[in-house]
Design a protein around this motif. Structure first.
Motif, mmCIF file in Angstrom:
data_model
loop_
_atom_site.group_PDB
_atom_site.id
_atom_site.type_symbol
_atom_site.label_atom_id
_atom_site.label_comp_id
_atom_site.label_asym_id
_atom_site.label_seq_id
_atom_site.Cartn_x
_atom_site.Cartn_y
_atom_site.Cartn_z
ATOM 1 N N ASP A 102 0.864 -1.182 0.000
ATOM 2 C CA ASP A 102 0.000 0.000 0.000
ATOM 3 C C ASP A 102 0.897 1.228 0.000
ATOM 4 O OD1 ASP A 102 -1.702 2.126 0.570
ATOM 5 O OD2 ASP A 102 -3.002 0.910 1.828
ATOM 6 N N SER A 103 0.872 1.987 -1.082
ATOM 7 C CA SER A 103 1.779 3.132 -1.230
ATOM 8 C C SER A 103 1.428 4.287 -0.306
ATOM 9 C CB SER A 103 1.782 3.615 -2.692
ATOM 10 O OG SER A 103 0.486 4.019 -3.088
ATOM 11 N N ASN A 104 0.323 4.181 0.440
ATOM 12 C CA ASN A 104 0.041 5.194 1.444
ATOM 13 C C ASN A 104 1.040 5.113 2.591
ATOM 14 O OD1 ASN A 104 -2.379 6.681 0.602
ATOM 15 N ND2 ASN A 104 -3.385 4.691 0.691
ATOM 16 N N TYR A 105 1.740 4.004 2.677
ATOM 17 C CA TYR A 105 2.692 3.791 3.758
ATOM 18 C C TYR A 105 4.116 3.864 3.234
ATOM 19 C CZ TYR A 105 -1.473 2.283 6.201
ATOM 20 O OH TYR A 105 -2.725 2.246 6.766
ATOM 21 N N GLY A 106 5.022 4.338 4.081
ATOM 22 C CA GLY A 106 6.394 4.586 3.651
ATOM 23 C C GLY A 106 7.139 3.344 3.229
ATOM 24 N N SER A 107 6.791 2.185 3.763
ATOM 25 C CA SER A 107 7.527 0.959 3.456
ATOM 26 C C SER A 107 6.797 0.131 2.407
ATOM 27 C CB SER A 107 7.716 0.133 4.728
ATOM 28 O OG SER A 107 6.461 -0.167 5.302
#
Length: 769
Positions: A102-107
């Motif tokens: 999920d690109s909403n998260y940094g990793s």
């Protein structure tokens, strides 16, 4: 079967079940092509399979926690990351990989990337480019075309007819077909599979796509859909285990799809390539879709759009199904049998979800007494924020900033409505679930989190997530349960590639689930078996600890989630936040309990070196874990431990009604455990005019010189807690800009610095959607 000339190893690593579901779909579709997928969980390595002896491997894996491997993958990862392994350890192995994130998260997709990199470092060779699916965009966007490309590649390798040559790529399995009750019977036509992309072999590792230097690599994983002090709602759709015995699918031009894929390097690690591909497919009217494992996406609560149900339905085109490319759906496998007429009205003695392992669990489940609930906001606030104090009953092995989960139960009203809608007349009678004798599914099994035998009410009340966002395959199943042709075709469109944009906008982004769909399409009457087969597990809700380490009581804060009414279903709230709000409203704190357990993610903690400066950024309920940090610093101060400087940045809507933990923050400021407190309130015009700060990012820029100095010269640790989609990204951009301006970095230099902060655990995020 292990000696089959068309055998390959299919291994998955999953925390909440999404990777497993995708792997099982791959196995099903391979079986229809006479290809044997020997499917195993990563957790069974060395028990059911030995990776070093495999020659052809397909991996489906996601990330969790701070970009870490799922629990079932940890053993494998510890083995392969050993520096003593020779460079040719996997030189005989060819593989490909599908990563979920999920690109909403940094990793984003950090764990899949790490596995991909390490396998190639140890001599393994890609036989097809890896895919990285982004749940923020809808996983089907990558997953569906990637699976099709895989099928075509495997057929080529095993010298079998391609999916579009001769035989059908997917043979219809035995299916329950529901005859429409209306006069217009629906007669589905024959089905054939969408043709996959052609994909060439990727040989040496030097041919791999280069990762862009700006890629974010550390911090919250793509597996934690809900993190910490906030809760979101995700509802779910369902359907009767009904599929047409055959359905025709007309795919778009193969040449168009292949050229689009090749020209944009769609399966490379560069996520911008996926964006380019989506743009190309939009131009050629090829709307693709995907499905990913969004950490604990199931634990979020949905927020449907303001459109009325009629407005929503009217915006969905009615298109000839012969023009639609819809997903392949597996056949049914659940058999339901009533055990005489034995009623079970009280299921309290049944184990929690059949004692199946709970996600991210690092402790047993404790029934914690609710000691106190207070409201942190004033009545006129747009959001009601509560702070709850629990008696942890000896469960004190936690530190400030850690997270814990609360077991969730569905709304009894919603469960009763749903079971009545699908024509269950004996919800409290005992039932036993079995496997259909003629099912075509491979290795079918009753979900381990369902008590069996049980009652249908208990199953839907405690085990199945009826608010989960429906996948496209489920929407297709639901379409086959409609007795009105117009409704059937609209649901088919939502499940199709042509309807991908509408699906993303009207289902994913607006959080429409099962109840929304059933209210919007009144002729849709799925079977209870199909709901059991297709609804995911009801997952616990995660929250941040807002109290000192090892305290005898545990505090946490959250916004009470309000949901729109649906017909007779009124006053709907979040499953956990609604329950706690009801306890608060009825003053029943001392007589209520909730089931809780500690979570295994511990990256959001104070540093072991207390002298390091801290930069705490937490708007809204994101400030909650920092209250625990400050309490720990107070204990350290009284023990005469040297403390580093501490700055806190907080923002909310209105100072008068939304200043959370105001007194506590003021006390810590006076005490000195908090060195500086910077606040802003976005909807207070006077405050905006006097300070010029509307959001926390404005506050950061106002302190740019101080922040740059602390970060670059004094090894400050940055903590960010709050909304992932907007706030966390804005904060990241602001800090990047501050370091660039104050230190004179070039674009590449500042990106390297930011990446280093994350890799060194000096930039830590706890964020949710």
């Amino acid at each position: 079967m292990d000696d089959s000339p068309t055998r390959f190893l299919l291994v998955y690593g999953s925390q909440t079940g999404q990777s497993q579901a995708i792997a099982e779909e791959i196995a099903e579709r391979c079986a229809a092509l006479n290809i044997f997928a020997d499917i195993h969980c990563f957790g069974k390595i060395e028990k059911e399979f030995v990776l070093e002896s495999e020659r052809l491997v397909v991996i489906v894996v996601s990330s969790t926690g701070d970009g870490e491997p799922p629990d079932t993958v940890c053993k494998f990862w510890r083995r392969v990351k050993r520096k003593t392994l020779p460079k040719d350890h996997f030189s005989n192995m060819r593989y490909t990989l599908l990563g979920l994130g999920d690109s909403n998260y940094g990793s984003y997709c950090k764990c899949p990337h790490m596995i991909d990199d390490r396998l190639q470092e140890l001599g393994a060779t890609l036989f097809m480019k890896p895919g990285f699916a982004d749940d923020a965009e809808g996983l089907e966007v990558v997953v569906e075309p990637w699976i099709e490309a895989l099928l075509e590649r495997l057929c080529s390798m095993f010298d079998l007819p391609l999916p579009d040559q001769g035989e059908q790529a997917v043979k219809p399995s035995s299916e329950r077909v529901v005859e429409p009750s209306s006069e217009r019977a629906i007669k589905p036509s024959s089905e054939r599979v969408v043709e996959p992309f052609s994909e060439q072999v990727v040989e040496p590792s030097s041919e791999r796509a280069v990762e862009p230097s700006s890629e974010r690599v550390v911090e919250p994983s793509s597996e934690r859909a809900v993190e910490l002090s906030s809760e979101r709602v995700v509802e779910s759709s369902s359907g009767r285990a009904v599929e047409p015995s055959s359905e025709r699918v007309v795919e778009p031009s193969r040449e168009q799809v292949v050229e689009s894929a090749k020209s944009t390097e769609f399966f490379s690690k560069d996520t911008s390539a996926a964006d380019a591909f989506l743009a190309e497919t939009a131009k050629s009217n090829l709307s693709l879709t995907t499905s990913d494992e969004k950490k604990e996406i199931h634990s979020l609560e949905s927020q449907p759009s303001k459109k009325s149900l009629k407005e929503w339905v009217d915006c969905i085109p009615v298109m000839n199904e012969a023009m639609l490319t819809t997903p392949v759906t597996p056949g049914p496998y659940v058999h339901l049998n009533y055990i005489s007429n034995t009623s079970l009205d009280n299921n309290e003695d049944m184990p929690i979800q059949n004692n199946a392992k709970l996600p991210f669990s690092c402790s047993s489940v404790v029934q914690a007494s609710v000691l106190n609930i207070c409201c942190l906001t004033k009545p006129k606030s747009l959001k009601k924020t509560l702070c709850v104090e629990l008696d942890t009953a000896g469960l004190t092995d936690y530190q400030s900033g850690d997270s814990f989960s609360i077991l969730a139960l569905n709304s009894e009203e919603e469960v009763s409505w749903l079971l009545d809608r699908v024509k269950v007349r004996r919800p409290h009678d005992q039932v036993e679930l079995g496997i259909l004798s003629d099912t075509t599914r491979k290795r079918p099994s009753i979900p381990e989190f369902i008590n069996n035998p049980s009652t249908l009410f208990e199953i839907f009340y405690k085990s199945l997530d009826i608010r989960h966002i429906p996948k496209k395959a489920l929407l297709k199943l639901l379409s086959n349960c409609c007795s009105v042709m117009d409704e059937r075709l609209r649901l088919l469109y939502l499940s199709s590639r042509q309807g991908a944009d509408l699906y993303k906008r009207e289902i994913i982004e607006t959080r429409r689930g099962l109840l929304d769909v059933l209210h919007a399409f009144p002729s849709c009457t799925p079977s209870v078996e199909c709901l059991i087969e297709n609804l995911p597990r009801l997952l616990p809700r995660a929250y941040s600890v807002a109290s000192a380490s090892h305290a005898s009581t545990l505090k946490f804060a959250f916004n009470v989630m309000e949901l729109p009414s649906l017909g007779s279903l009124t006053h709907r709230k979040g499953l956990v936040t609604g329950k706690l709000d009801k306890i608060f409203e009825t003053s029943q704190e001392r007589s209520s309990t909730v089931g809780i357990y500690l979570r295994s993610q511990h990256h959001f903690r104070l540093p072991s070196d207390s002298s390091l400066p801290l930069i705490l950024i937490g708007p809204g309920t994101g400030v909650a874990p920092f209250i625990g940090f400050l309490q720990d610093r107070e204990i350290q101060m009284r023990a005469q431990v040297k403390l580093g400087e501490c700055l806190l940045f907080f923002g909310n809507r209105h100072e008068e009604s939304d200043y959370l933990f105001r007194e506590e923050l003021s006390d810590h400021l006076s005490l000195g455990t908090l060195g500086a407190l910077h606040v802003c309130f976005s909807r207070d015009e006077q405050r905006i005019c006097t300070t010029g700060a509307k959001y926390v990012t404005d506050l950061l820029w106002q302190q740019s010189k101080v922040l740059a100095n602390l970060i670059t010269k004094h090894s400050a640790i940055i903590y960010v807690c709050g909304d992932a989609r907007n706030m966390a990204k804005d904060v990241n951009e602001a800090l990047t800009g501050i370091l660039k301006v104050e230190n004179g970095y070039t674009d590449d230099e500042v990106l390297t610095v930011m990446r280093g902060l994350k890799e060194d655990k000096r930039y830590r995020e706890d964020v949710w959607l």
